[in-house]
Design an enzyme around this catalytic site. Structure first.
Site, PDB file in Angstrom:
ATOM      1  N   GLN A  58      -4.821  -1.762   9.293  1.00  0.00           N
ATOM      2  CA  GLN A  58      -4.678  -3.082   8.678  1.00  0.00           C
ATOM      3  C   GLN A  58      -5.259  -4.160   9.605  1.00  0.00           C
ATOM      4  OE1 GLN A  58      -3.350  -3.678   5.473  1.00  0.00           O
ATOM      5  NE2 GLN A  58      -4.221  -5.684   5.874  1.00  0.00           N
ATOM      6  N   LYS A  61       0.843  -1.207   0.000  1.00  0.00           N
ATOM      7  CA  LYS A  61       0.000   0.000   0.000  1.00  0.00           C
ATOM      8  C   LYS A  61       0.878   1.258   0.000  1.00  0.00           C
ATOM      9  CE  LYS A  61      -3.805  -2.559   1.911  1.00  0.00           C
ATOM     10  NZ  LYS A  61      -4.542  -3.065   3.063  1.00  0.00           N
ATOM     11  N   ASP A  96     -11.456   2.388   3.616  1.00  0.00           N
ATOM     12  CA  ASP A  96     -11.772   0.970   3.438  1.00  0.00           C
ATOM     13  C   ASP A  96     -13.287   0.767   3.287  1.00  0.00           C
ATOM     14  OD1 ASP A  96      -9.634  -0.774   3.258  1.00  0.00           O
ATOM     15  OD2 ASP A  96      -9.250  -0.746   5.418  1.00  0.00           O
TER      16      ASP A  96
END
Ligand code: NDP
Length: 284
Positions: free
Chosen positions: A96, A52, A119
């Site tokens: 994460q 990422k 997200d």
């Protein structure tokens, strides 16, 4: 024999668009930043976070990494998220997953400001997706919609089967296919006649997390097969949920693993981050 859907090529196109948007925003004095939070020593998470950060560098998004120790408490993580919520240099916050067991993932997701939730896991964003009025889409399902579009096949009216009903893949995937006017069936571990249901699908999305789960006899001739699974075989090699050779024999289009859905997830994260920056700056 199926045509391969090239996730690397499609994701490169998305990232090129994002890079142009980021530089256009920079010219207007708007900088785009993504905070990436990793807790603990999960090796797979470390790889995802590094990928990422690499993608951020490619498209000109500034990334801020926060690597916290395994023993981090929930209160400490919530405090960091609250700080990032108030940080004007941070347009997107990505924590994460999975988190160490002492931390309630939902509590952390709920703490992220919905407008920085790139997200799209926050209940407010999930609700927006449900009613079809959204700024961000969850990265993996959104990326899959791009891959399906790349085949040239219109979802409208097609029989779509999603195997898996997780909050991050299966359920939003089904919703996006529905918004595109697919006729959608969601399957899970209690589904009866799974093989027959899958074998009727024009578009089959496998998000189970078990290697070789989808076999050739579960694939309709000419179907679009999207393999979301990320599993390891006995040699430690990355593989999907589909028995690739058998499924490719029947399918019209199929995603490989690696090189299919994975690169799209990251590209869509970049897209969501730039969308967050644009919304904050009031630029349509
Ligand atoms: P989850 O474990 O949260 O969900 C798996 C789903 O599969 C569940 O809904 C489960 O059903 C269903 N399932 C399990 N066994 C069966 C069975 N025998 N028959 C039918 N359904 C079954 O996984 P995720 O959704 O998070 O991820 C799925 C896969 O996708 C994983 O391999 C993951 O690594 C990968 N992934 C890949 C991404 C990418 O970018 N490529 C991004 C995110 C995930 P039930 O609900 O009944 O238990």
């Amino acid at each position: 024999m199926a045509k391969l859907i090239d996730g690397k090529a499609v994701s490169a196109k998305v990232k090129a668009q994002v890079r142009d948007e980021v530089s256009a925003l920079k010219e207007k004095g708007v900088h785009v930043g993504l905070a990436v939070v990793i807790v603990g020593n999960n090796q797979a998470s470390r790889v995802y976070v590094n990928n990422k950060k690499k993608a951020c560098a490619e498209v000109g998004i500034e990334s801020f990494e926060y690597a916290l120790p395994e023993e981090t408490t929930q209160a400490e993580l919530l405090e960091l998220v609250a700080k990032l919520n108030g940080d004007d240099n941070v347009n997107g916050i990505l924590v994460q997953l999975p988190l160490p067991k002492q931390i309630d993932e939902n509590a952390v997701i709920n703490e992220i400001l919905p407008e920085k939730d790139v997200d799209a896991f926050h209940p407010a964003n999930v609700g927006h997706i449900m009613i079809g009025d959204y700024s961000f889409l969850p990265c993996t399902p959104a990326g899959i919609m791009e891959l399906i579009a790349d085949t040239g096949i219109d979802v409208c009216g097609k029989k779509c089967v999603v195997v898996g009903r997780s909050n991050i893949v299966g359920k939003p995937m089904a919703m996006l296919l529905l918004h595109s006017n697919g006729t959608v069936t969601i399957c899970h571990s209690r589904t009866e006649n799974l093989k027959e249901i899958c074998a009727e699908a024009d578009i089959l999305v496998a998000a189970v997390g078990r290697r070789d789960f989808i076999t050739g006899d579960m694939v309709k001739e000419g179907a679009v097969v999207i393999d979301v699974g990320m599993n390891r075989n006995d040699e430690g090699k990355l593989c999907g949920d589909c028995k690739f050779d058998e499924c490719a024999e029947k399918a019209g289009f199929i995603t490989p693993v690696p090189g299919g859905v994975g690169p799209m997830t990251i590209a869509m994260l970049m897209k969501n981050t730039v969308t967050a920056a644009r919304i904050k700056a009031g630029i349509a």
